[in-house]
Design a protein around this motif. Structure first.
Motif, PDB file in Angstrom:
ATOM      1  N   LEU A  69       0.872  -1.176   0.000  1.00 32.27           N
ATOM      2  CA  LEU A  69       0.000   0.000   0.000  1.00 32.27           C
ATOM      3  C   LEU A  69       0.907   1.223   0.000  1.00 32.27           C
ATOM      4  CD1 LEU A  69      -2.555  -1.173   2.724  1.00 32.27           C
ATOM      5  CD2 LEU A  69      -3.000  -0.940   0.278  1.00 32.27           C
ATOM      6  N   HIS A  70       0.707   2.117  -0.956  1.00 32.38           N
ATOM      7  CA  HIS A  70       1.574   3.294  -1.091  1.00 32.38           C
ATOM      8  C   HIS A  70       0.783   4.591  -1.053  1.00 32.38           C
ATOM      9  CE1 HIS A  70       5.352   1.458  -3.227  1.00 32.38           C
ATOM     10  NE2 HIS A  70       5.119   0.940  -2.051  1.00 32.38           N
ATOM     11  N   GLU A  71       1.518   5.629  -0.716  1.00 26.42           N
ATOM     12  CA  GLU A  71       0.975   6.975  -0.760  1.00 26.42           C
ATOM     13  C   GLU A  71       1.945   7.832  -1.563  1.00 26.42           C
ATOM     14  OE1 GLU A  71      -0.885   9.807   2.627  1.00 26.42           O
ATOM     15  OE2 GLU A  71       1.123   9.057   3.007  1.00 26.42           O
ATOM     16  N   SER A  80       7.265  11.598  -4.698  1.00 26.55           N
ATOM     17  CA  SER A  80       7.810  10.299  -4.300  1.00 26.55           C
ATOM     18  C   SER A  80       6.710   9.469  -3.661  1.00 26.55           C
ATOM     19  CB  SER A  80       8.977  10.472  -3.341  1.00 26.55           C
ATOM     20  OG  SER A  80       8.533  11.072  -2.147  1.00 26.55           O
ATOM     21  N   MET A  81       7.026   8.220  -3.405  1.00 23.41           N
ATOM     22  CA  MET A  81       6.040   7.338  -2.813  1.00 23.41           C
ATOM     23  C   MET A  81       6.599   6.691  -1.569  1.00 23.41           C
ATOM     24  SD  MET A  81       4.375   5.393  -5.999  1.00 23.41           S
ATOM     25  CE  MET A  81       5.919   4.945  -6.724  1.00 23.41           C
ATOM     26  N   ARG A  82       5.710   6.467  -0.613  1.00 22.32           N
ATOM     27  CA  ARG A  82       6.156   5.743   0.577  1.00 22.32           C
ATOM     28  C   ARG A  82       5.083   4.727   0.965  1.00 22.32           C
ATOM     29  NH1 ARG A  82       3.956   7.774   5.421  1.00 22.32           N
ATOM     30  NH2 ARG A  82       2.631   9.563   5.093  1.00 22.32           N
ATOM     31  N   LEU A 102      -3.181   7.782  -2.658  1.00 18.89           N
ATOM     32  CA  LEU A 102      -3.056   6.399  -2.210  1.00 18.89           C
ATOM     33  C   LEU A 102      -3.185   5.447  -3.387  1.00 18.89           C
ATOM     34  CD1 LEU A 102      -5.374   6.718   0.904  1.00 18.89           C
ATOM     35  CD2 LEU A 102      -2.927   6.196   0.990  1.00 18.89           C
ATOM     36  N   HIS A 103      -2.409   4.384  -3.370  1.00 17.14           N
ATOM     37  CA  HIS A 103      -2.560   3.360  -4.402  1.00 17.14           C
ATOM     38  C   HIS A 103      -2.035   2.019  -3.915  1.00 17.14           C
ATOM     39  CE1 HIS A 103       1.361   5.319  -5.011  1.00 17.14           C
ATOM     40  NE2 HIS A 103       1.801   4.132  -5.387  1.00 17.14           N
ATOM     41  N   ILE A 104      -2.422   0.994  -4.653  1.00 20.32           N
ATOM     42  CA  ILE A 104      -1.916  -0.350  -4.401  1.00 20.32           C
ATOM     43  C   ILE A 104      -0.776  -0.579  -5.372  1.00 20.32           C
ATOM     44  CG2 ILE A 104      -2.465  -2.814  -4.604  1.00 20.32           C
ATOM     45  CD1 ILE A 104      -5.405  -1.948  -3.810  1.00 20.32           C
ATOM     46  N   GLY A 150       6.267   7.528 -12.515  1.00 22.04           N
ATOM     47  CA  GLY A 150       6.964   7.466 -11.240  1.00 22.04           C
ATOM     48  C   GLY A 150       7.181   6.044 -10.762  1.00 22.04           C
ATOM     49  N   HIS A 151       6.238   5.165 -11.130  1.00 25.39           N
ATOM     50  CA  HIS A 151       6.332   3.796 -10.645  1.00 25.39           C
ATOM     51  C   HIS A 151       7.488   3.042 -11.281  1.00 25.39           C
ATOM     52  CE1 HIS A 151       2.020   4.725  -9.796  1.00 25.39           C
ATOM     53  NE2 HIS A 151       2.518   4.408  -8.642  1.00 25.39           N
ATOM     54  N   SER A 152       7.924   3.483 -12.438  1.00 24.10           N
ATOM     55  CA  SER A 152       8.994   2.753 -13.102  1.00 24.10           C
ATOM     56  C   SER A 152      10.317   2.947 -12.348  1.00 24.10           C
ATOM     57  CB  SER A 152       9.141   3.226 -14.560  1.00 24.10           C
ATOM     58  OG  SER A 152       9.465   4.599 -14.574  1.00 24.10           O
ATOM     59  N   ARG A 153      10.353   3.937 -11.465  1.00 25.37           N
ATOM     60  CA  ARG A 153      11.579   4.186 -10.701  1.00 25.37           C
ATOM     61  C   ARG A 153      11.597   3.432  -9.385  1.00 25.37           C
ATOM     62  NH1 ARG A 153      10.743   9.351 -12.892  1.00 25.37           N
ATOM     63  NH2 ARG A 153       9.740  10.134 -11.038  1.00 25.37           N
ATOM     64  N   HIS A 154      10.634   2.571  -9.149  1.00 22.80           N
ATOM     65  CA  HIS A 154      10.609   1.789  -7.930  1.00 22.80           C
ATOM     66  C   HIS A 154      11.842   0.925  -7.822  1.00 22.80           C
ATOM     67  CE1 HIS A 154       7.187   1.989  -5.263  1.00 22.80           C
ATOM     68  NE2 HIS A 154       6.560   2.499  -6.274  1.00 22.80           N
TER      69      HIS A 154
HETATM   70 CU   LIG Z   1       3.742   3.179  -5.488  1.00 22.74          CU
END
Ligand SMILES: [Cu+2]
Length: 154
Positions: A69-71, A80-82, A102-104, A150-154
């Motif tokens: 679970l991310h924000e 950024s995401m945490r 918020l996202h999954i 942004g998710h591709s930088r995870h």
């Molecule tokens: Cu995320």
């Protein structure tokens, strides 16, 4: 005979879910979608949660190595995401898991997610228990959102 039927009817009504306190804890999931992504990478999933009071504490899926679970947050102009421990669902207002918030997070996709695919997410709630949701996959970056890419930088 009629009395017996009425009695039976009353018993069935009393046994139906939704007539007791359990109704208050039901959670309804609407408008779910996930974004496309390549195998081994990450993709986000979004939806609206209504009902509660309850708390989403975890998500599982056979489509990804792990699910978090991310924000999405904005700090000094940097997106950024945490990870967050849980997502609260309160009666009255829908909790939106949406681009930019918020996202999954589906991490380490086991296979490519392509537009038109369907994946199954198992949402785990403190009170409602496990709820399975079939989630359609939309194209990468859909709909246009600040965290696109942004998710591709995870
Ligand atoms: Cu995320």
């Amino acid at each position: 005979m009629q009395k017996i039927i009425l009695l039976l009817f009353g018993l069935i009504l009393a046994a139906l879910p939704g007539t007791g306190w359990a109704q208050n804890f039901a959670v309804r999931v609407t408008d779910p979608f996930a974004r496309a992504g390549a195998a081994g990478r990450a993709a986000a999933a979004y939806m609206n949660l209504q009902g509660g009071p309850d708390r989403l504490t975890g998500v599982a899926s056979d489509a990804a190595g792990r699910v978090e679970l991310h924000e999405t947050t904005m700090e000094n102009g940097i997106m950024s995401m945490r990870p967050v421990a849980g997502v609260t669902v309160s009666p009255g207002a829908a909790t939106r898991l949406a681009p930019g918030g918020l996202h999954i997070m589906l991490v380490d996709l086991k296979r490519p997610l392509k537009e038109g695919d369907m994946i199954t997410l198992e949402l785990r709630f403190e009170r409602a228990g496990k709820i399975s949701v079939v989630v359609p996959v939309a194209r990468a970056g859909a709909p246009t959102a600040p965290d696109a890419g942004g998710h591709s930088r995870h």
